[in-house]
Enzyme design. Structure first.
Site, PDB file in Angstrom:
ATOM      1  CD  GLU A   1       0.136  -5.176   2.174  1.00 38.35           C
ATOM      2  OE1 GLU A   1       0.395  -4.475   1.167  1.00 38.35           O
ATOM      3  OE2 GLU A   1      -0.365  -4.712   3.208  1.00 38.35           O
TER       4      GLU A   1
ATOM      5  CE  LYS B   1       4.600  -2.628   1.426  1.00 40.67           C
ATOM      6  NZ  LYS B   1       3.393  -2.077   0.789  1.00 40.67           N
TER       7      LYS B   1
ATOM      8  CD  GLU C   1      -1.198  -5.416   7.466  1.00 43.31           C
ATOM      9  OE1 GLU C   1      -0.765  -5.215   6.327  1.00 43.31           O
ATOM     10  OE2 GLU C   1      -0.913  -4.675   8.451  1.00 43.31           O
TER      11      GLU C   1
ATOM     12  CG  HIS D   1      -2.657  -1.296   9.937  1.00 41.14           C
ATOM     13  ND1 HIS D   1      -2.321   0.028   9.766  1.00 41.14           N
ATOM     14  CD2 HIS D   1      -2.356  -1.902   8.762  1.00 41.14           C
ATOM     15  CE1 HIS D   1      -1.860   0.224   8.543  1.00 41.14           C
ATOM     16  NE2 HIS D   1      -1.864  -0.938   7.920  1.00 41.14           N
ATOM     17  NE  ARG D   2       1.503  -0.652   7.950  1.00 40.59           N
ATOM     18  CZ  ARG D   2       1.620   0.518   7.346  1.00 40.59           C
ATOM     19  NH1 ARG D   2       2.385   1.456   7.873  1.00 40.59           N
ATOM     20  NH2 ARG D   2       0.995   0.756   6.208  1.00 40.59           N
TER      21      ARG D   2
ATOM     22  CG  ASP E   1      -3.446   2.354  12.557  1.00 37.41           C
ATOM     23  OD1 ASP E   1      -2.779   1.453  12.041  1.00 37.41           O
ATOM     24  OD2 ASP E   1      -3.733   3.416  11.962  1.00 37.41           O
TER      25      ASP E   1
ATOM     26  CG  HIS F   1       4.409  -0.266   5.039  1.00 34.10           C
ATOM     27  ND1 HIS F   1       4.515   0.982   4.430  1.00 34.10           N
ATOM     28  CD2 HIS F   1       3.205  -0.763   4.652  1.00 34.10           C
ATOM     29  CE1 HIS F   1       3.432   1.219   3.723  1.00 34.10           C
ATOM     30  NE2 HIS F   1       2.618   0.185   3.834  1.00 34.10           N
TER      31      HIS F   1
ATOM     32  CG  ASP G   1       3.177  -4.263   5.688  1.00 38.76           C
ATOM     33  OD1 ASP G   1       2.240  -4.340   4.889  1.00 38.76           O
ATOM     34  OD2 ASP G   1       3.159  -3.537   6.697  1.00 38.76           O
TER      35      ASP G   1
END
Length: 242
Positions: A113, A115, A38, A11-12, A235, A53, A40
């Site tokens: 992702e 956004k 992943e 995650h990020r 994470d 993000h 954003d």
């Protein structure tokens, strides 16, 4: 279209160990064994795509103001590391182009992702697709594009139908299937607190992949996998690896 997801998606990057959505976090995730990350994507006021993000710059940089009101030169000048630790002082907010090239160099899987800021869905989405066309290696597995914004996903499916798409939801919705079908998605992404075995089976039985976010407990990660989840977003790539 079907998709095979890596069981763990970082995650990020490795957000607890390095400033999220930066190359430092991506490198740390790779070091800890992640094969998929992943991140954003948002658009600056003058149309540049960056990996970021929040709608506001304050939390994860030394910048001030709204991301969408800021120029690309201003965003590129910011320190995105000192807020996390002085060890990362001078870390920059990466552009999408730089990020895709990093993924290509390291043969990493990407979950992008999208956004879009209000009123900028079409501009942001078409720019992301153009960047993928320019920068993504033809030899690499296609990135998974995900979004809460169904208009963005629908535009992706029309303009670049070969790309796998994931629908992000904040809650379980009874009409999830029609919504996923409408955007020609391949995976449903749900928060961990609304996921159970029955719902995973329901999604899988319809032929779609199930991705659960954000799972930071090894016990729950194993449980979701045992129930049939295709992937978890976490994470802590090191916590989940063993």
């Amino acid at each position: 279209m079907t998709i095979t997801l890596e069981p763990l998606i970082a995650h990020r990057g490795a957000a607890p160990y390095a400033p999220e959505n930066t190359f430092a976090a991506f490198e740390k995730a790779r070091e800890l064994g992640a094969r998929s990350i992943e991140f954003d994507v948002m658009m600056s006021a003058d149309g540049e795509l960056f990996v970021f993000h929040d709608a506001n710059l304050r939390r994860t940089s030394n910048g001030r103001g709204q991301f969408g009101d800021s120029s690309s030169d201003y965003i590129a000048s910011l320190d995105a590391g000192s807020w996390f630790s002085q060890q990362f002082r001078g870390e920059k907010i990466p552009t999408l182009k730089e990020t895709l090239r990093w993924f290509a160099r390291h043969s990493m899987h990407a979950n992008i992702e999208i956004k879009p800021l209000p009123g900028r869905t079409d501009d942001t989405t078409t720019a992301v697709l153009s960047c993928i066309n320019q920068c993504w290696s033809s030899d690499a597995p296609l990135p998974l594009l995900s979004s809460f914004n169904e208009q963005a996903l629908l535009l992706c499916s029309r303009l670049l139908p070969e790309l796998p798409l994931g629908l992000l939801l904040l809650n379980w919705k009874s009409d999830w299937l029609s919504r996923l079908q409408n955007v020609n998605g391949v995976s449903l992404h749900l928060p961990k607190h609304v996921v159970n075995k029955e719902r995973i089976n329901t999604v899988k039985n319809e032929g779609y992949a199930m991705c659960v976010y954000t799972v930071n407990s090894k016990k729950w990660a194993r449980r979701f996998w045992e129930w049939g989840a295709d992937a978890i977003i976490s994470d802590y790539p090191d916590l989940m690896a063993n």
